[in-house]
Design an enzyme around this catalytic site. Structure first.
Site, mmCIF file in Angstrom:
data_model
loop_
_atom_site.group_PDB
_atom_site.id
_atom_site.type_symbol
_atom_site.label_atom_id
_atom_site.label_comp_id
_atom_site.label_asym_id
_atom_site.label_seq_id
_atom_site.Cartn_x
_atom_site.Cartn_y
_atom_site.Cartn_z
ATOM 1 N N SER A 136 4.637 1.284 8.862
ATOM 2 C CA SER A 136 4.136 0.377 7.823
ATOM 3 C C SER A 136 5.284 -0.158 6.978
ATOM 4 C CB SER A 136 3.140 1.098 6.909
ATOM 5 O OG SER A 136 1.926 1.331 7.567
ATOM 6 N N HIS A 156 0.817 -1.215 0.000
ATOM 7 C CA HIS A 156 0.000 0.000 0.000
ATOM 8 C C HIS A 156 0.850 1.265 0.000
ATOM 9 C CE1 HIS A 156 0.377 -0.324 4.517
ATOM 10 N NE2 HIS A 156 0.434 0.992 4.412
ATOM 11 N N ASP A 164 -0.524 -7.421 0.529
ATOM 12 C CA ASP A 164 0.052 -6.141 0.932
ATOM 13 C C ASP A 164 1.570 -6.232 1.088
ATOM 14 O OD1 ASP A 164 -0.056 -3.432 1.426
ATOM 15 O OD2 ASP A 164 -0.381 -3.659 3.581
#
Length: 287
Positions: A237, A130, A162
């Site tokens: 992330s 992402h 992801d």
């Protein structure tokens, strides 16, 4: 007042627990919108306040009982000393940080930032898809632990998991992180989340593995995730979640929040078994 500008998708893809509402609809981790959502939020907050009141009463009662019990015992010489940081976690942090990078993606879809870590000696870097997707992968830059900036090549992406794999020049000299053995991660074991939260590279936060095989919805897909209470914030992330041996047990990908706030101690990582399988497939196809 200065505006905080951090690295990373604030909460990764939206986290939705399948159990929060009938039918698995759940609620996004960012604040919901509209009167119905506001009413739900109000009811939730009332329930939370009631719970906190019970906790406060219990804590007060416990404190009174504790004071009485302590008055009956002679305190030890180290009673007020702070617990030392376990040596194995210090060693794990020292081993992990040199293999973790900050990532910035600029493209027609905007700018996205996050973290990643070296997978092997040929400088493949694992991160979240992402992060790459938001900037459409047009221009990917990494910052190495020693502060150098360099371009990275997108080897491949897998939106369903992801996971994305980058490759940086050999001059990056990143230290690859060892991966935990499949099935070796245990609930309750200490872990570190490593990344660049709020633009602070090389940051380490500590916690434990709170749960395994947690069924959550991340973006448009359901995942079986590793749950942790290690603080995961904007910029984490794509970074690694490592155990006390410095082995990667998962890739940090999302957090649950209350009304759009930051970390509340519920974060999720893609299990390393899945990460390794997807990364190997991507590398096999893309070189």
């Amino acid at each position: 007042m200065a505006t905080q500008s951090g690295l990373g998708e604030p909460r990764g893809p939206w986290f939705i627990s399948p159990d929060l509402e009938p039918g698995g609809a759940g609620r996004p981790d960012a604040g919901a919108y509209g009167p119905l959502a506001a009413a739900r939020g109000a009811r939730w907050r009332m329930a939370l306040l009631a719970t906190l009141a019970v906790v406060a009463i219990s804590a007060t009662s416990g404190a009174i009982a504790g004071d009485w019990a302590s008055s009956q015992e002679k305190p030890g010489p180290a009673a007020s000393a702070a617990a030392p940081v376990p040596a194995d976690m210090v060693a794990a942090a020292a081993a992990a940080v040199p293999g973790v990078v900050s990532i910035t993606v600029n493209g027609s879809g905007g700018t996205a930032t996050g973290s990643g870590f070296a997978l092997d000696d040929v400088q493949h870097v694992v991160t979240n898809d992402h992060i790459i997707a938001r900037g459409n992968g047009s221009s990917v830059m990494v910052q190495t632990p020693d502060g150098r900036q360099m371009a990275a090549q997108v080897v491949g992406r897998d939106p369903s998991s992801d996971i994305a794999v980058l490759r940086v020049p050999p001059s990056a000299g990143l230290a690859p992180l060892p991966l935990a053995k499949p099935g070796a991660t245990r609930v309750g074991e200490p872990v570190l989340a490593v990344g660049s939260p709020l633009g602070l590279p090389g940051t380490v936060t500590a916690g434990i593995v709170s749960a395994l095989d947690r069924q959550v919805k991340l973006g448009n897909s359901r995942h079986s995730a590793v749950q942790t209470d290690a603080s995961i914030n904007p910029g984490n992330s794509g970074g690694p979640l490592v155990n006390a041996r410095g082995e990667v047990v998962g890739v940090n990908t999302a957090i649950a929040t209350i009304d759009g706030s930051g970390s509340i101690g519920i974060g999720f990582a893609i299990p390393i078994e899945q990460v390794q399988q997807v990364a190997d497939t991507i590398i096999g196809k893309g070189g």
